[in-house]
Every structure is written in structure tokens, then in C-alpha cells.
Design an enzyme around this catalytic site. Structure first.
Site, PDB file in Angstrom:
ATOM      1  N   HIS A 183       0.821  -1.219   0.000  1.00  0.00           N
ATOM      2  CA  HIS A 183       0.000   0.000   0.000  1.00  0.00           C
ATOM      3  C   HIS A 183       0.855   1.269   0.000  1.00  0.00           C
ATOM      4  O   HIS A 183       0.514   2.270   0.627  1.00  0.00           O
ATOM      5  CB  HIS A 183      -0.943   0.032   1.212  1.00  0.00           C
ATOM      6  CG  HIS A 183      -1.942  -1.088   1.223  1.00  0.00           C
ATOM      7  ND1 HIS A 183      -3.192  -0.971   0.691  1.00  0.00           N
ATOM      8  CD2 HIS A 183      -1.853  -2.357   1.695  1.00  0.00           C
ATOM      9  CE1 HIS A 183      -3.853  -2.117   0.843  1.00  0.00           C
ATOM     10  NE2 HIS A 183      -3.060  -2.984   1.445  1.00  0.00           N
ATOM     11  N   ASN A 189     -10.269  -2.845   2.541  1.00  0.00           N
ATOM     12  CA  ASN A 189      -9.953  -2.859   1.106  1.00  0.00           C
ATOM     13  C   ASN A 189     -11.218  -2.618   0.292  1.00  0.00           C
ATOM     14  O   ASN A 189     -12.314  -2.610   0.847  1.00  0.00           O
ATOM     15  CB  ASN A 189      -9.369  -4.220   0.705  1.00  0.00           C
ATOM     16  CG  ASN A 189      -7.887  -4.347   1.022  1.00  0.00           C
ATOM     17  OD1 ASN A 189      -7.201  -3.346   1.255  1.00  0.00           O
ATOM     18  ND2 ASN A 189      -7.391  -5.558   1.041  1.00  0.00           N
TER      19      ASN A 189
HETATM   20 FE1  HDE Z   1      -2.393  -4.790   5.512  1.00  0.00          FE
HETATM   21  N1  HDE Z   1      -0.579  -3.969   5.979  1.00  0.00           N
HETATM   22  N2  HDE Z   1      -1.726  -6.576   6.126  1.00  0.00           N
HETATM   23  N3  HDE Z   1      -4.145  -5.648   4.919  1.00  0.00           N
HETATM   24  N4  HDE Z   1      -3.069  -3.031   4.879  1.00  0.00           N
HETATM   25  C1  HDE Z   1      -0.233  -2.683   5.800  1.00  0.00           C
HETATM   26  O1  HDE Z   1       0.868  -1.388   7.406  1.00  0.00           O
HETATM   27  C2  HDE Z   1      -0.625  -6.794   6.879  1.00  0.00           C
HETATM   28  C3  HDE Z   1      -4.478  -6.967   5.040  1.00  0.00           C
HETATM   29  C4  HDE Z   1      -4.332  -2.731   4.456  1.00  0.00           C
HETATM   30  O2  HDE Z   1      -3.205   3.516   4.028  1.00  0.00           O
HETATM   31  C5  HDE Z   1       1.099  -2.359   6.409  1.00  0.00           C
HETATM   32  O3  HDE Z   1       1.230   0.782   7.806  1.00  0.00           O
HETATM   33  C6  HDE Z   1      -0.560  -8.174   7.283  1.00  0.00           C
HETATM   34  C7  HDE Z   1      -5.881  -7.155   4.844  1.00  0.00           C
HETATM   35  C8  HDE Z   1      -4.415  -1.345   4.081  1.00  0.00           C
HETATM   36  O4  HDE Z   1      -1.560   3.355   5.469  1.00  0.00           O
HETATM   37  C9  HDE Z   1       1.522  -3.673   7.078  1.00  0.00           C
HETATM   38  C10 HDE Z   1      -1.670  -8.778   6.745  1.00  0.00           C
HETATM   39  C11 HDE Z   1      -6.380  -5.913   4.575  1.00  0.00           C
HETATM   40  C12 HDE Z   1      -3.141  -0.821   4.307  1.00  0.00           C
HETATM   41  C13 HDE Z   1       0.375  -4.575   6.726  1.00  0.00           C
HETATM   42  C14 HDE Z   1      -2.394  -7.764   6.019  1.00  0.00           C
HETATM   43  C15 HDE Z   1      -5.288  -4.989   4.622  1.00  0.00           C
HETATM   44  C16 HDE Z   1      -2.329  -1.898   4.815  1.00  0.00           C
HETATM   45  C17 HDE Z   1       2.079  -1.708   5.490  1.00  0.00           C
HETATM   46  C18 HDE Z   1      -2.089 -10.223   6.828  1.00  0.00           C
HETATM   47  C19 HDE Z   1      -7.831  -5.536   4.247  1.00  0.00           C
HETATM   48  C20 HDE Z   1      -2.676   0.586   4.047  1.00  0.00           C
HETATM   49  C21 HDE Z   1       2.221  -0.280   5.961  1.00  0.00           C
HETATM   50  C22 HDE Z   1      -2.146 -10.728   8.126  1.00  0.00           C
HETATM   51  C23 HDE Z   1      -8.751  -5.839   5.297  1.00  0.00           C
HETATM   52  C24 HDE Z   1      -2.958   1.493   5.213  1.00  0.00           C
HETATM   53  C25 HDE Z   1       1.397  -0.190   7.131  1.00  0.00           C
HETATM   54  C26 HDE Z   1      -2.544   2.906   4.881  1.00  0.00           C
HETATM   55  C27 HDE Z   1      -1.002  -1.745   5.200  1.00  0.00           C
HETATM   56  C28 HDE Z   1       0.321  -5.845   7.163  1.00  0.00           C
HETATM   57  C29 HDE Z   1      -3.569  -8.055   5.275  1.00  0.00           C
HETATM   58  C30 HDE Z   1      -5.477  -3.595   4.355  1.00  0.00           C
HETATM   59  C31 HDE Z   1       2.866  -4.198   6.699  1.00  0.00           C
HETATM   60  C32 HDE Z   1       0.529  -8.794   8.121  1.00  0.00           C
HETATM   61  C33 HDE Z   1      -6.647  -8.476   4.955  1.00  0.00           C
HETATM   62  C34 HDE Z   1      -5.635  -0.611   3.538  1.00  0.00           C
HETATM   63  O5  HDE Z   1       1.614  -3.523   8.456  1.00  0.00           O
END
Ligand code: HDE
Length: 712
Positions: A91, A164
Site C-alpha cells: 500500500h 480494502n
Molecule cells: Fe495490511 N498492511 N496486512 N491488509 N493493509 C499494511 O501497514 C498486513 C491486510 C491494508 O493507508 C502495512 O502501515 C498483514 C488485509 C491497508 O496506510 C503492514 C496482513 C487488509 C493498508 C500490513 C495484512 C489490509 C495496509 C504496510 C495479513 C484488508 C494501508 C504499511 C495478516 C482488510 C494502510 C502499514 C494505509 C497496510 C500488514 C492483510 C489492508 C505491513 C501482516 C486483509 C488498507 O503492516
């Protein structure tokens, strides 16, 4: 001096019943102290010293070496050297806006969360939309999932709904996330491709991991190429809990439904936009807000009482499953309006730190193993991205609720904590700050006391075992047009996969289990044999179709904010142009006058008429509809202008409504375009109304077969 430029106006809260101004402005006021406006100010160093010369470094003589003592240059260059911070691992590319949330009524029966209790309460929000795969500088319109992250600055603390634009995810367990991300990201040897999933490592992984099948078909659908960030649905994905003052919990899935409708680009359009306007989505959101077309979403929940946890064909804790809206409709809770652009991209959009673990009393997690892992990951990642554990002190991340505790020091600490006792309990500082026991309202946070009796195991629940039936439900719920787009997307992406065995595995072991017709069509496009049957027994879902999944059923209200190109040249009939602009204005649509160049054109009456851009400067792909203005000389000039002809043809190919003043039909005839339901000819209110109605339908789908014959 604080800037007033973007301060919310009374009108920006339009539609609220009795806007609680003090509360609305709470976040803005908290940002105010940090806002810096240099207007009328002297140039100074970071230490406040006025600078006399910002053009020349200090040297030993005019032609001599630079001197180390030049603290002004050293400070400037040192700061510059460290301007970049690590981009988000996923993202990375995003854009954001401020706004507010307001509940329609009290939802006290469902939750004790304060911001959902009172229809008069205005809760500030900050929303960041993003793509997942590409780096910060990648294109906006690539085929990808979009992030939809909302920070609610509630009186009880920040609540982040980090969702999402698709309601499911690729994997079921957080431990697979690094594998998935490594597979979808650009390949490690050459860092290709930027922003997309059409490459071997992605398809290798997803064809080996059948739990991804449902999300992959969403990613191959039009949902992955949204027309605008304003026309995306948002989903919390996981099942959460809401808990009321009596301690009664319900499972919920969170939804955002755009008032603007759910619309997508066409693939050809998305690809062209990636080159012609890399910032297309960013610009669209920015301009909509600047021009007062504030996008609005309805916030809602699907509610499942705790007692009904096991009554579905699937497990509520499995993030690769939706609850079809036909089984559990979405209950509307309130609305969110985005009405203010950030002042500073880095300070706000880049430094905002979301975390699914930021919740408030009345909201709680479920045991979804993907959500559980996320609760750890987000705070952890901010520590390296934002340089330490004090990222909550960055203005955009500060809650409007107070946040006293014994946490001290660490890098970039800005709070000047008073007192001597940074521990609890204490008697030196009167025992403050103290715990608040949980209560019906305004109490301390209390986790839902779910009873758990279990063995410690590394296992996946058998109830997570069905990977295909909802992917099938999705495909079978699409209109024929949407199904065609899905077939084309799989064919395009797999066509870019170099290894034949990966293509075959995806077709035979994934697509064949979703739908044999889908598998056969994709196989045909790849030159493979059509599979005769799937590889696993797929339990049919009780529901055969879910109309709520098709974008054809999600058109939205009116044409607010849609863009119409009006093509003009010397000799244009300005009276007609004026009437059309007024008709579009009345619908809050945006008209843009485009000429052969950016210079004003001469009207039929010999007066200069300013244009917004040249037809090359604002290509047809950025518009929702095209109108050819009347005036004999203008029509003649445009009919002999290759750029104008291409502009109209391309809009036709992209199934956009086309209109022409009566005397401009000649241009459509030159192009030998067949008149269809999306083509309007006329110079009166009836014609303008027909244009508006055609735009409201988004695209002229019935033209798709004819448009295929037009060169891209
Ligand atoms: Fe994320 N995800 N994600 N994700 N995600 C990040 O956090 C992570 C997942 C989502 O505009 C990171 O600050 C793991 C699902 C959005 O700043 C990180 C897993 C969904 C955004 C991270 C998921 C999301 C992130 C990268 C699986 C939808 C952007 C930078 C367990 C429900 C937020 C940060 C923004 C961002 C980890 C899966 C949505 C690395 C470990 C499912 C919208 O922490």
C-alpha cells in the site's frame, strides 16, 4: 500563522442535522498548532535564525573552497539527505482526504461505541486510499486491490477501519502474508513488473494456494480497475464484534457503499491512463473535493447474532468468504463525507499510521487468524517506517481524546510530560493517570470475554476447507459483460506468465474448480486444452447468485462530479455551448471545453472563448462523456483534425455516451459510427436530458460488440 485556506466551511457540513461544530473541528484544531504558513514570513534556519543569502554557500574567496563552518548550508543539506522515509511495504502508493462521519440514528442496541450513539455527533475522519503492489511512484490505474483505510477520531480514542475495496483476502492465515507479498511484488532479480500481478511469481503462488481463488477472481474482475476512488465500495473484510452496553455482542462485517455508484474503468482505458495520467485517481479525488463535489459513502454492517455463528455454509472467521447480502442485508449506520484535502502530502498522507488494533469500547475483534496477525504487524511496521514508537504523536495520528500514560522517551518524543511518576500505581503524582473501570458509557476498554477451551495447535480449521464455491458464486453473479472482462483479465495476466506449467496449473487446478466455462475460455485463449472436470469436489452454496455483487446493480445516484468534454474549434456556436454547460451544472457535473490547442477559440460571433485544455492535454480517457459542439466552421475544423477524430473514436470504443449538437452530427457521420442508445444528437433540453440519463448509466454496454472493431 495557521492557514485558513482549507478550513471547513459551514456549507461543507451540509446535510448534517445540527452540526456539532466544536467536535467537528476538534481534529482540525489539534492539527492547527502544527500547521505552518510561510506567507509574509522571513526565511530562517531550523533554529530560527534569519537567512540573508540562500543563493551562495560560504567560501574562502569568490573562487575558493567551501567552508565547513557554513552551518546554514550544512543544516539544509543534512535535512535534505534524510527526506525520504521507508515506503510502506504494501500500500505504498496512496492518497487521502479529511472528512466526517455522522450516524443516522442511535445504534445503542448494537454497540456502546460513542460515535455510533448520537445522530448529532460529527466525528472527524481521515481516509487513505491506496494500491497494494506498486511503489510510491507507481501508476494509479493498474489492476490491483485498493486499500480503503479510515481513521475515526472519536471522543473515546481513534478507531481505524483498515479495509480494502474487495470483501475477501488472498490467504486465511497471517503467517502466509510475507509469502503472498513476496510473490505479488515485483520480481527480485529485475524489479519487474511495477504495479501489477501479471507475472510468474504471483501466478505460481496463487495457483499453488487454492484458498486465494476467491480473491483472485475479484482481482481479475472490474473491481480491480476502479473508475475513481470515489466509486469504490469498501469492506472491513474480517468479521468483527460490536458490543452494547449490556455486554451483548454481535458479529459484524463492515461495509462502505459509495453514493456515487460503483464504477470501473475498461482495461484499455486503465492501461492508457497509466501513461497519460499516472495520477488519475489522485487528481480525481483532489479535484472533486476542491470543486465541492464531496464524495459520500454509507457506512453499514451485516449483523450476525453470536448464536448464529455456525449457521452458514462457510466459517465467519474465514477471510476468504463473504456473507452474501441476500442472506444478511447491510444495515445502514451512518454516512461519511470527504470534504477537505490535506495541506501537506508527506505530513498527513505519508505519515498517517493505521492499525486494525486501534479500536474503541463497543468494538472488538473476532478470532479470524488473518486479523489476529494484523494486530501485531501494523504497529511494528510503523516503528521502522516512522522511526520509533512515538508515531502516535505525529499530528495526523494524534487522537482528539487525551492520551496520558506512563510511556516515556524514545526517538522523536514531542510531549513534555510533567510530573515525576511515569508508573502506575503511584502515590507521588496523586495516583494519576488512573484506570477507568469498564462501564455502560465512557468506561475503560474491556475485551469481550469470549470463552475459549482448546489445545494449542498449528492447524487450519476444516471449516476453512472450501476454496471454490464462493469464487463460483462470484463468477455466476456477474453479468455476461462482467464475465467477459474476467475471462479477458485471466487470459491477459496468464498470457504474461512465462512458465507453461504455471498457466496450466491455474487453468486445471483453480479455474476448472471455479467454473468449467471460465476455464475453457481462458484455456482457449492460452492455447491449452479445456479441462473436462475440476480436481476437487466443490460443495455447492445454498445461494446460486448474489445480485449485490454485480456492479450493474450498483449504479449510484445521478451524475454529480462526472466529467464531460465539449469539443470546440473556431466558429463554435457559443450559445449552444453555454446552454449545455448550464444543463450539466444543474446536475453538478463538470464540463470542460477542449480546443485544438490551449489557445482560446473564436466563436461564430467572432468573440474569444477560453478553453480548459487542448484535446491532447486532456485526452478522452479522463472523461465520462464527450459532446461535439455545433457551429459549421467548428464542426468542419474538428472533422478534419486527427486528434479530434481519435478523441471521439476512443470515447466510442470506451463505451462512453457521445453527444453532438444537431449540426455536429456530421462529425459522427465522418467516423461512420452507428447511432446507438448512448448517442445523443440535438441542441435542446431534451437532448441534454438524454445525455445526462446516458451518463447516469455509466457506459453503453450494448455497444461493446461494435466497439471491439474500433482500433485501440
Ligand atoms: Fe495490511 N498492511 N496486512 N491488509 N493493509 C499494511 O501497514 C498486513 C491486510 C491494508 O493507508 C502495512 O502501515 C498483514 C488485509 C491497508 O496506510 C503492514 C496482513 C487488509 C493498508 C500490513 C495484512 C489490509 C495496509 C504496510 C495479513 C484488508 C494501508 C504499511 C495478516 C482488510 C494502510 C502499514 C494505509 C497496510 C500488514 C492483510 C489492508 C505491513 C501482516 C486483509 C488498507 O503492516
Amino acid at each position: 500563522m495557521p492557514s485558513k485556506k482549507n478550513a471547513p466551511k459551514e456549507s461543507q457540513l451540509a446535510g448534517t442535522q445540527t452540526p456539532d461544530k466544536a467536535n467537528t473541528n476538534a481534529k482540525l484544531q489539534s492539527l492547527e498548532a502544527f500547521r505552518s504558513d510561510a506567507t509574509g514570513q522571513a526565511l530562517r534556519t531550523n533554529q530560527g535564525v534569519k537567512i540573508a543569502d540562500n543563493q551562495n554557500s560560504l567560501k574562502a574567496g569568490e573562487r575558493g573552497p567551501s567552508l565547513l563552518e557554513d552551518f546554514i548550508m550544512r543544516e539544509k543539506i543534512t535535512h535534505f539527505d534524510h527526506e525520504r522515509i521507508p515506503e510502506r511495504i504494501v500500500h505504498a502508493r496512496g492518497t487521502a482526504a479529511h472528512g466526517y462521519f455522522q450516524a443516522y440514528e442511535s445504534h445503542a442496541a448494537l454497540t456502546k461505541a460513542g460515535f455510533l450513539q448520537d445522530p448529532e455527533k460529527i466525528t472527524p475522519v481521515f481516509v487513505r486510499f491506496s494500491t497494494v503492489q506498486g511503489p510510491r511512484g507507481s501508476g494509479d490505474t493498474v489492476r490491483d486491490v485498493r486499500g480503503f483505510a479510515v481513521k475515526f477520531y472519536t471522543d473515546e480514542g481513534n478507531f481505524d477501519l483498515v479495509g480494502n475495496n474487495m470483501p475477501v483476502f488472498f490467504i486465511q492465515d497471517a503467517i502466509k502474508f510475507p509469502d503472498f507479498v513476496h510473490a505479488v511484488k515485483p520480481e527480485p532479480h529485475n524489479e519487474i513488473p511495477t504495479g501489477g500481478s501479471a507475472h510468474d511469481t504471483f501466478w505460481d503462488f496463487v495457483s499453488l494456494v487454492p484458498e486465494s481463488a476467491h480473491m483472485v477472481i475479484w482481482a481479475m474482475s472490474d473491481r480491480a480497475i476502479p473508475k475513481s476512488l470515489r466509486t469504490m465500495q469498501g469492506f472491513g473484510v474480517h468479521t468483527f464484534r460490536l458490543i452494547n452496553a449490556e455486554g451483548v455482542a454481535s458479529f459484524v462485517k463492515f461495509h462502505w457503499k459509495p453514493k456515487q455508484g460503483v464504477h470501473s474503468l475498461l482495461w484499455d482505458e486503465a492501461q492508457k491512463l497509466a501513461g497519460k495520467d499516472t495520477d488519475y485517481h489522485r487528481r480525481d479525488l483532489w479535484e472533486a473535493i476542491e470543486t465541492g463535489n464531496y464524495p459520500e459513502w454509507e457506512f453499514g454492517v451485516q449483523i450476525v447474532p453470536e448464536a448464529d455463528e455456525h449457521k452458514f455454509d462457510f466459517d465467519l472467521l474465514d477471510p476468504t468468504k463473504i456473507i452474501p447480502e441476500e442472506l444478511v442485508p447491510v444495515t445502514p449506520l451512518g454516512k461519511m463525507v470527504l470534504n477537505r484535502n490535506p495541506d501537506n502530502f508527506f505530513a498527513e498522507t505519508e505519515q498517517v499510521a493505521f492499525c486494525p488494533g486501534h479500536i474503541v469500547p463497543g468494538i472488538d475483534f473476532s478470532n479470524d487468524p488473518l486479523l489476529q496477525g494484523r494486530l501485531f504487524s501494523y504497529t511494528d511496521t510503523q516503528i521502522s517506517r516512522l522511526g520509533g514508537p512515538n508515531f502516535h504523536e505525529i499530528p495526523i495520528n494524534r487522537p482528539v481524546a487525551p492520551n496520558h500514560n506512563g510511556q516515556r522517551d524514545a526517538q522523536h518524543r514531542t510531549t513534555l510530560d510533567k510530573g515525576r511518576a511515569a508508573y502506575e500505581p503511584n502515590s507521588i503524582d496523586g495516583g494519576w493517570p488512573k484506570e477507568t473501570p469498564p462501564a455502560a458509557q465512557d468506561g475503560g476498554f474491556e475485551s469481550y470475554p469470549e470463552r475459549i477451551e482448546a489445545h494449542k495447535v498449528r492447524q487450519r480449521s476444516p471449516s476453512f476447507g472450501d476454496h471454490f464455491s464462493q469464487a463460483r458464486l462470484f463468477f455466476q453473479s456477474m453479468s455476461p459483460t462482467e464475465q467477459e472482462h474476467i475471462i479477458s483479465a485471466y487470459s491477459f495476466e496468464l498470457g504474461k506468465v512465462e512458465r507453461a506449467y504455471i498457466r496450466e496449473r491455474e487453468v486445471n487446478e483453480i479455474l476448472a474448480n471455479i467454473d468449467l466455462e471460465l476455464a475453457a475460455r481462458v484455456a482457449h485463449n492460452l492455447g491449452l486444452a479445456a479441462p473436462k472436470q475440476g480436481t476437487v469436489e466443490v460443495t455447492p452454496q445454498s445461494l446460486k447468485q448474489s445480485p449485490a455483487l454485480s456492479q450493474m446493480n450498483l449504479l449510484g445516484e445521478g451524475i454529480k462530479g462526472r466529467k464531460v468534454a465539449i469539443l470546440v474549434a473556431d466558429g463554435v456556436d457559443a450559445v449552444q455551448v453555454d446552454a449545455l454547460i448550464k444543463a450539466l451544472d444543474a446536475e453538478s457535473a463538470q464540463a470542460k471545453l477542449l480546443g485544438p490547442t490551449s489557445a482560446p477559440v473564436k466563436t461564430a460571433a467572432g468573440k474569444p472563448l477560453a478553453v480548459d485544455a487542448s484535446m491532447e492535454g486532456m485526452p478522452s480517457v479522463v472523461f465520462d462523456a464527450v459532446w461535439i459542439a455545433g457551429g459549421k466552421a467548428s464542426v468542419q475544423a474538428l472533422s478534419g483534425d486527427g486528434v479530434a477524430l481519435h478523441f471521439v473514436l476512443e470515447a466510442y470504443k470506451h463505451l462512453k455516451p457521445l453527444g453532438a449538437d444537431s449540426d455536429a452530427k456530421a462529425l459522427l457521420d465522418t467516423l461512420r459510427l452507428k447511432v446507438d442508445e448512448g448517442m445523443v444528437v440535438g441542441s435542446d433540453q431534451k437532448a441534454y436530458k438524454a445525455l445526462v440519463a446516458a451518463i447516469a448509466k455509466h457506459r453503453v454496454w450494448s455497444r461493446e460488440a461494435a466497439a471491439k472493431a474500433i482500433p485501440a
